[in-house]
Design a protein around this motif. Sequence first.
Motif, PDB file in Angstrom:
ATOM      1  N   ARG A 259      12.756 -14.571  -0.517  1.00  0.00           N
ATOM      2  CA  ARG A 259      12.285 -13.363  -1.192  1.00  0.00           C
ATOM      3  C   ARG A 259      11.775 -13.691  -2.584  1.00  0.00           C
ATOM      4  NH1 ARG A 259      15.133  -8.547   1.049  1.00  0.00           N
ATOM      5  NH2 ARG A 259      16.648  -9.343   2.541  1.00  0.00           N
ATOM      6  N   GLY A 260      10.899 -12.860  -3.112  1.00  0.00           N
ATOM      7  CA  GLY A 260      10.454 -13.096  -4.474  1.00  0.00           C
ATOM      8  C   GLY A 260       9.232 -12.276  -4.865  1.00  0.00           C
ATOM      9  N   ARG A 261       8.699 -12.606  -6.038  1.00  0.00           N
ATOM     10  CA  ARG A 261       7.511 -11.925  -6.567  1.00  0.00           C
ATOM     11  C   ARG A 261       6.707 -12.926  -7.383  1.00  0.00           C
ATOM     12  NH1 ARG A 261       7.845  -6.299  -9.886  1.00  0.00           N
ATOM     13  NH2 ARG A 261       8.029  -5.579  -7.732  1.00  0.00           N
ATOM     14  N   ALA A 262       5.401 -12.880  -7.220  1.00  0.00           N
ATOM     15  CA  ALA A 262       4.514 -13.728  -8.031  1.00  0.00           C
ATOM     16  C   ALA A 262       3.669 -12.837  -8.936  1.00  0.00           C
ATOM     17  CB  ALA A 262       3.614 -14.561  -7.134  1.00  0.00           C
ATOM     18  N   ILE A 263       3.469 -13.294 -10.165  1.00  0.00           N
ATOM     19  CA  ILE A 263       2.571 -12.596 -11.102  1.00  0.00           C
ATOM     20  C   ILE A 263       1.299 -13.442 -11.219  1.00  0.00           C
ATOM     21  CG2 ILE A 263       2.296 -11.667 -13.442  1.00  0.00           C
ATOM     22  CD1 ILE A 263       4.579 -10.321 -11.889  1.00  0.00           C
ATOM     23  N   ALA A 271     -10.919 -11.155 -14.610  1.00  0.00           N
ATOM     24  CA  ALA A 271     -10.414 -11.664 -15.890  1.00  0.00           C
ATOM     25  C   ALA A 271      -9.913 -10.516 -16.753  1.00  0.00           C
ATOM     26  CB  ALA A 271     -11.514 -12.429 -16.615  1.00  0.00           C
ATOM     27  N   GLY A 272      -8.818 -10.779 -17.479  1.00  0.00           N
ATOM     28  CA  GLY A 272      -8.257  -9.768 -18.383  1.00  0.00           C
ATOM     29  C   GLY A 272      -7.302  -8.829 -17.681  1.00  0.00           C
ATOM     30  N   ARG A 273      -7.145  -8.983 -16.355  1.00  0.00           N
ATOM     31  CA  ARG A 273      -6.217  -8.107 -15.616  1.00  0.00           C
ATOM     32  C   ARG A 273      -5.049  -8.938 -15.065  1.00  0.00           C
ATOM     33  NH1 ARG A 273      -9.466  -4.707 -11.360  1.00  0.00           N
ATOM     34  NH2 ARG A 273      -7.439  -3.644 -11.274  1.00  0.00           N
ATOM     35  N   GLN A 274      -3.988  -8.248 -14.669  1.00  0.00           N
ATOM     36  CA  GLN A 274      -2.823  -8.951 -14.117  1.00  0.00           C
ATOM     37  C   GLN A 274      -2.378  -8.252 -12.836  1.00  0.00           C
ATOM     38  OE1 GLN A 274       0.036 -10.833 -16.873  1.00  0.00           O
ATOM     39  NE2 GLN A 274       1.573  -9.536 -15.894  1.00  0.00           N
ATOM     40  N   PHE A 275      -1.941  -9.030 -11.869  1.00  0.00           N
ATOM     41  CA  PHE A 275      -1.568  -8.496 -10.561  1.00  0.00           C
ATOM     42  C   PHE A 275      -0.196  -9.048 -10.145  1.00  0.00           C
ATOM     43  CE2 PHE A 275      -6.099  -8.996 -11.086  1.00  0.00           C
ATOM     44  CZ  PHE A 275      -6.595  -7.760 -10.720  1.00  0.00           C
ATOM     45  N   VAL A 285       3.525  -6.456  -0.629  1.00  0.00           N
ATOM     46  CA  VAL A 285       2.828  -5.458  -1.453  1.00  0.00           C
ATOM     47  C   VAL A 285       2.074  -6.169  -2.568  1.00  0.00           C
ATOM     48  CG1 VAL A 285       3.095  -3.418  -2.917  1.00  0.00           C
ATOM     49  CG2 VAL A 285       4.704  -3.789  -1.038  1.00  0.00           C
ATOM     50  N   ALA A 286       0.793  -5.775  -2.758  1.00  0.00           N
ATOM     51  CA  ALA A 286       0.007  -6.276  -3.893  1.00  0.00           C
ATOM     52  C   ALA A 286      -0.265  -5.097  -4.822  1.00  0.00           C
ATOM     53  CB  ALA A 286      -1.305  -6.882  -3.398  1.00  0.00           C
ATOM     54  N   ARG A 287      -0.095  -5.338  -6.125  1.00  0.00           N
ATOM     55  CA  ARG A 287      -0.305  -4.262  -7.110  1.00  0.00           C
ATOM     56  C   ARG A 287      -1.190  -4.758  -8.241  1.00  0.00           C
ATOM     57  NH1 ARG A 287       5.165  -3.962  -6.438  1.00  0.00           N
ATOM     58  NH2 ARG A 287       6.034  -2.103  -5.432  1.00  0.00           N
ATOM     59  N   ASP A 288      -1.878  -3.794  -8.883  1.00  0.00           N
ATOM     60  CA  ASP A 288      -2.697  -4.152 -10.043  1.00  0.00           C
ATOM     61  C   ASP A 288      -1.912  -3.933 -11.343  1.00  0.00           C
ATOM     62  OD1 ASP A 288      -2.692  -1.465 -10.607  1.00  0.00           O
ATOM     63  OD2 ASP A 288      -4.798  -1.138 -10.061  1.00  0.00           O
ATOM     64  N   ASP A 289      -2.616  -4.081 -12.497  1.00  0.00           N
ATOM     65  CA  ASP A 289      -1.979  -3.982 -13.825  1.00  0.00           C
ATOM     66  C   ASP A 289      -1.181  -2.695 -13.991  1.00  0.00           C
ATOM     67  OD1 ASP A 289      -4.859  -4.342 -13.524  1.00  0.00           O
ATOM     68  OD2 ASP A 289      -4.792  -5.392 -15.453  1.00  0.00           O
ATOM     69  N   ALA A 290      -1.721  -1.612 -13.451  1.00  0.00           N
ATOM     70  CA  ALA A 290      -1.092  -0.309 -13.639  1.00  0.00           C
ATOM     71  C   ALA A 290       0.046  -0.081 -12.651  1.00  0.00           C
ATOM     72  CB  ALA A 290      -2.144   0.788 -13.468  1.00  0.00           C
ATOM     73  N   GLY A 291       0.316  -1.089 -11.816  1.00  0.00           N
ATOM     74  CA  GLY A 291       1.357  -0.926 -10.804  1.00  0.00           C
ATOM     75  C   GLY A 291       0.855  -0.190  -9.575  1.00  0.00           C
ATOM     76  N   THR A 292      -0.448   0.087  -9.524  1.00  0.00           N
ATOM     77  CA  THR A 292      -1.025   0.783  -8.377  1.00  0.00           C
ATOM     78  C   THR A 292      -1.095  -0.164  -7.176  1.00  0.00           C
ATOM     79  OG1 THR A 292      -2.356   2.045  -9.911  1.00  0.00           O
ATOM     80  CG2 THR A 292      -3.023   2.123  -7.593  1.00  0.00           C
TER      81      THR A 292
END
Lengths: 371, 371
Positions: A259-263, A271-275, A285-292
Amino acid sequence: MAKTLINADDLDAIALGGAFLGTGGGGDPYIGKLMAKAALSETGPVTLIDPADVADDALCVPVFMMGAPTVMLEKLPSGDEIMAALAQLEAYLGKKATALMCVEAGGLNSTIPFAVAAATGLPLIDGDGMGRAFPELQMVSFTMSGIRATPLVLADDKGNSVLINAVDNLWTERLARADTVQMGGAALVAAYSMTGAQMRDSILPGTMTMIRDIGKTLMAERKAHRHPGAALRARFSGHHLFTGRVVDIERRTVGGFARGRAIIKGTDDFAGRQFSVDFQNEFLVARDDAGTVMATTPDLICALDADAGMPVTTEQMRYGLLVEFTGLPADAKWRTEAGLELVGPGYFGYDHDFMPVEELNDNKKINSECN
Amino acid sequence: MAKTLINADDLDAIALGGAFLGTGGGGDPYIGKLMAKAALSETGPVTLIDPADVADDALCVPVFMMGAPTVMLEKLPSGDEIMAALAQLEAYLGKKATALMCVEAGGLNSTIPFAVAAATGLPLIDGDGMGRAFPELQMVSFTMSGIRATPLVLADDKGNSVLINAVDNLWTERLARADTVQMGGAALVAAYSMTGAQMRDSILPGTMTMIRDIGKTLMAERKAHRHPGAALRARFSGHHLFTGRVVDIERRTVGGFARGRAIIKGTDDFAGRQFSVDFQNEFLVARDDAGTVMATTPDLICALDADAGMPVTTEQMRYGLLVEFTGLPADAKWRTEAGLELVGPGYFGYDHDFMPVEELNDNKKINSECN
């Protein structure tokens, strides 16, 4: 009769396609490919048969490995364990298997059955129970069709085996998982035996051919010095979720699961965003910067090394790796109420509802990418 | 032919004696007694046979409950589970049991087999594999004689079952324990099937008669308004370890076991002193104020309520209870190198060597007590 002979070259493609649909989990199919190639070199090609060509009263038996991919990498099966599991299941049923099946079209379990097919001379059916990889035993289309996982036989490398009869497939998962943990974190399994008629009613057909095609597309693109992501998305209705570098990864092997999570820090167009991507053996589950949520189980979240163009498993995810994530729609069966009950976000403890990857993502982006 | 008919009154004595030799664990035999009495009321007495009278090629099958006594108290077996376990083992072996056996002469497992004997009409052999109760599956004299625990069948109250084949009895313990935990902490088991010849070679004979005698002695003393401790020690070579009040008790249900330690503040002849007893289902080690071992596994540490004169299980130990502890020598088989490897202090993680209870305690005290 639609019969396809699978040779050693096909296995290279199948392993690549299986790694892509493994959605980060299911174990690296490379191990299974080595086992299958070794078996094929002695016996010649394996016959892949169309579900339509299997007799109604045939005995179809899925064979697979159960456990944490992190363990599977360190504890290679010899091949004897799975033959022992199959033989014990046949002895219990009092009849011989007439065809083998894959439970998963992703990961290790998309290649291991070819090794068993070669060793036994049995044909392998073109299809599987997931159309991808999933972490738990009951997460197969067979469960939706009311097919019991049991009698199930687990065998390990030491010579231990366990035969389970359970009241439902979730109980089977619990008992088999506990035994798998005791067996050192990985075990070989024969289960979900069914008639040809039951198989046709429940299988996701054509997925073995599909992963071979995915693998061939991937190989052709790489040979042409192109990154294969765009071609795969164009051909298999995929969505480019994001590309970026792994900047943090947390992983634990808990209760028999990785189990785990990658940033991921976005690059190129991102560029400039984080997922982030969460995984339990597979990416969930994949999420964007806003947690969406950008893609969620049961839809597929597939990772390719953005430089090498090769599938990436969660075990291979490491700090600094440049990864491209693609979302693929799950088989329609998984998007039904019964399917979501088995493998939807709620089962994995998430409070978001399932939303199809094609609705969550901008279709224009795909089209522009493919022009 | 030495055959004894066991009726409902005998079961009262057997349950009491089994509770005493249960050394605090093995589950309260009261539950098994109720099951056995209910079965006997429909079928009449159970036949207890001498090991010498069993044919060499008989199929002897021990039946028992596995799990934490704390759970067993809350999760009473219906009787169907153990019949299912036996039937599945017989089906796997392809032959019917000709006699039943007890694995333990202590605790729940000294009475449950009488219920199965009544329900099946099979005789029960006078003997067991421990001469007391022990917490783990491999801790039986059968293991010392090279008899495999497997094939072993576990069955639960929901209808789940597991058949294990393992390379040794320690592996069987690991796998069966993991399944027992999943099954809710307790399961019914049929295992260690053996021939009559193997049974004679490995059983601790006469222990069912012995616990009946312990129970009868206990009942007679109580009827005569005497505390039964002294008479039991006189008759069964026991040592009065100490008597006192429970002033502290720590317990955890961990990995399918009830573990803990009780602190006892001495009373009567032991006033002003403090003692401790460690347990893992059963009492394992008794120590005095200085931490000196007074009795240690595999010797028996048996507890009686000092007021009521009734056996006390670790679950019944509570703050303020006045308890009398008696040490009994284990069967000579347990004091051999092979026996101590299975159940000696080292196996349970202690660093003290085994010392016989008769050497650790002052023999004069017993003699004076019995004058």
